[in-house]
Design an enzyme around this catalytic site. Structure first.
Site, short mmCIF file in Angstrom:
data_model
loop_
_atom_site.label_atom_id
_atom_site.label_comp_id
_atom_site.label_asym_id
_atom_site.label_seq_id
_atom_site.Cartn_x
_atom_site.Cartn_y
_atom_site.Cartn_z
CB CYS A 151 1.45 8.90 -7.26
SG CYS A 151 0.32 7.57 -7.73
CB SER B 238 -0.93 0.02 1.22
OG SER B 238 -1.85 -1.02 1.15
#
Ligand SMILES: Cc1cc2nc3c(=O)[nH]c(=O)nc-3n(C[C@H](O)[C@H](O)[C@H](O)COP(=O)(O)OP(=O)(O)OC[C@H]3O[C@@H](n4cnc5c(N)ncnc54)[C@H](O)[C@@H]3O)c2cc1C
Length: 452
Positions: free
Chosen positions: A48, A44
């Protein structure tokens, strides 16, 4: 007896699915056990954010981790790190897994399996195993970049002019390196932007100190006596690069599926149905998949975190005993190049014409706030519409602060199938610090509507 879901790949798609499956199972009363296997040591995380971590905007890799393995375990998911799925046996309902910590291989039974293996960066032969040459994909890549930059290199070369190439060029220039971006496109971002909008991205990069070389492919590197990269051959001339960032795109990781005899689509990704199901008991979501483009009615390969999270959630709902559908995409994306915000949605003029649409386009300049306000920055909006129906088919924006997220107006309009005229007359917010009286997207759509 409880059903077992095995999730392969524990990042955006996989863990959205795992959590949503458990949440839904609690609601539906399904008895579900969820095991997530992840070949790396992290789950997780925000890929980006890596360019901004490398730039120094973010201090710590931990800040990029939305939820740790321990937190997922507390939520009831059996997360197994350093565990790679190496084969899928659909007849037996088993995944072969290798535990990298112990070097052992075993089999894990499943009732359902979700493939969320993501994508791998494209690495040309000339770029393999050359010290100083790095992709930008994982947190380990980000850490390697930070280490590389700590050795004070002077010249950076970025190969590829898409989102990641542009973001890394900005990052490396901000870190004080003499940075050159080389792309085979006519302009940066020209894979999904109009050339004239790409030219604005080029200008923004140049203002940020990046030299931009277009229409050129890097085909080889020069290395020094220490084996480290020293330069690349660009238009027959060596361009110095003590560090080289690869931004050549990614390919869907589908080997587990193809090894089990499952097909891939025309763009190389898995093609699940709108419930994210590939076949009985086998599901897929995220960058390993193609997605349905609602405007074209075709599956495209658009590997973005937004789609991975949503598709994972849809898969999870269905796996938990609920019912949800992934509605497709319109092709919305945003990034930053120096002082310019760069955003797009929908088709380019070339894609539209190739698909047989009869189109009209406009490009206009405006400002992000009322022209008399100090925060007013230039913005250019391009818009594309369909003759006859008047439907908005695409929009691109390059401009100063506050320009980029205006794309969401156009994206929402496309999502709803609105016309350019609808957008032009929509009730959008106005006050001088935020917008001219007519929002720039509305001005572009008004002019477009006049031509359609
Ligand atoms: C530098 C960068 C910037 C980005 N910026 C944006 C952005 O601004 N906006 C946006 O929307 N998207 C952005 N993206 C794209 C976004 O990060 C991805 O679309 C998203 O991470 C996809 O999630 P995923 O879960 O499908 O795949 P991944 O994130 O690739 O995760 C797949 C996971 O599966 C694991 N795995 C693979 N094979 C196996 C196996 N056989 N066994 C066990 N585990 C396995 C991998 O280790 C990995 O952790 C960016 C990507 C990068 C690299």
């Amino acid at each position: 007896m409880s059903r077992r879901l095995v999730v392969i790949g524990a990042d955006a798609a996989g863990m959205s699915a795992a959590n949503q499956a458990l949440r839904t199972a609690r609601r539906t009363g399904a008895d579900l056990e969820v095991v997530a296997v992840e070949s790396s040591d992290v789950v997780s995380y925000s890929a980006c954010g890596i360019p901004y971590w490398v730039a120094g905007d973010v201090d710590d890799a931990d800040d990029l981790v939305a939820r740790t393995a321990a937190e997922h375990r507390d939520a009831g998911i059996d997360v197994r790190l350093h565990t790679e799925a190496t084969a899928l046996d659909l007849d037996a309902g088993q995944v072969e897994v290798r535990d990298h910590a112990t070097g052992t291989t075993s089999r894990l039974g499943f009732d359902d399996v979700l493939l969320a293996t993501g994508a791998a960066p494209i690495l040309p032969d000339w770029a393999r195993d050359v010290p100083g040459v790095l992709a930008v994909k994982t947190l380990a890549d980000g850490a390697a970049w930070r280490e590389l930059l700590a050795s004070d290199p002077r010249d950076a070369l970025v190969v590829g002019g898409g989102y990641i190439g542009v973001e890394m060029a900005e990052t490396l220039a901000r870190r004080g390196l003499r940075t050159t971006l080389v792309t085979r496109g006519e302009e940066p971002m020209s894979g999904s932007f109009e050339p004239a909008m790409g030219a604005l991205v080029r200008a923004a990069l140049e203002r940020a100190g990046v030299e931009v070389v277009t229409g050129t492919e890097v085909t080889d590197l020069e290395t020094g006596p220490d084996g480290r990269v020293r330069a690349a051959c660009v238009n027959g001339d060596p361009v110095r690069g003590d560090v080289v960032a690869l931004g050549l795109g990614v390919r869907a990781r589908t080997d587990l599926a193809t090894g089990a005899g499952l097909p891939v689509g025309e763009r190389g990704g898995l093609v699940p149905d709108d419930r994210q199901r590939l076949t009985d008991g086998v599901w897929a979501a995220g960058d390993c998949c193609e997605v349905l483009d609602r405007t074209l009615g075709q599956h495209l390969y658009v590997p973005l975190g937004t789609h991975a999270n949503k598709a994972g959630r849809v898969a999870g709902t269905n796996l938990g005993g609920g019912d949800d559908r992934f509605p497709g995409i319109v092709g919305t994306a945003i990034t930053r190049a120096g002082d310019a915000e760069v955003a797009r949605t929908g088709l380019t003029s070339r894609w539209a014409r190739e698909a047989g649409f009869d189109v009209e386009e406009v490009r206009m300049d405006s400002t992000t706030a009322s022209g008399y306000m100090p925060e007013s920055d230039p913005v250019t909006v391009w818009a594309l519409g369909e003759r006859g129906t008047g439907r908005l088919l695409g929009c691109q924006i390059v401009g100063g602060r506050g320009a980029g997220k205006r794309i969401d107006t156009a994206a929402t309009a496309m999502w709803a199938g609105l016309t350019a005229e609808d957008v032009a007359m929509a009730d959008l917010a106005y006050a001088p610090p935020f917008s001219p009286v007519w929002d720039p997207v509305q001005i572009a759509c008004r002019r477009l509507a006049e031509r359609l």
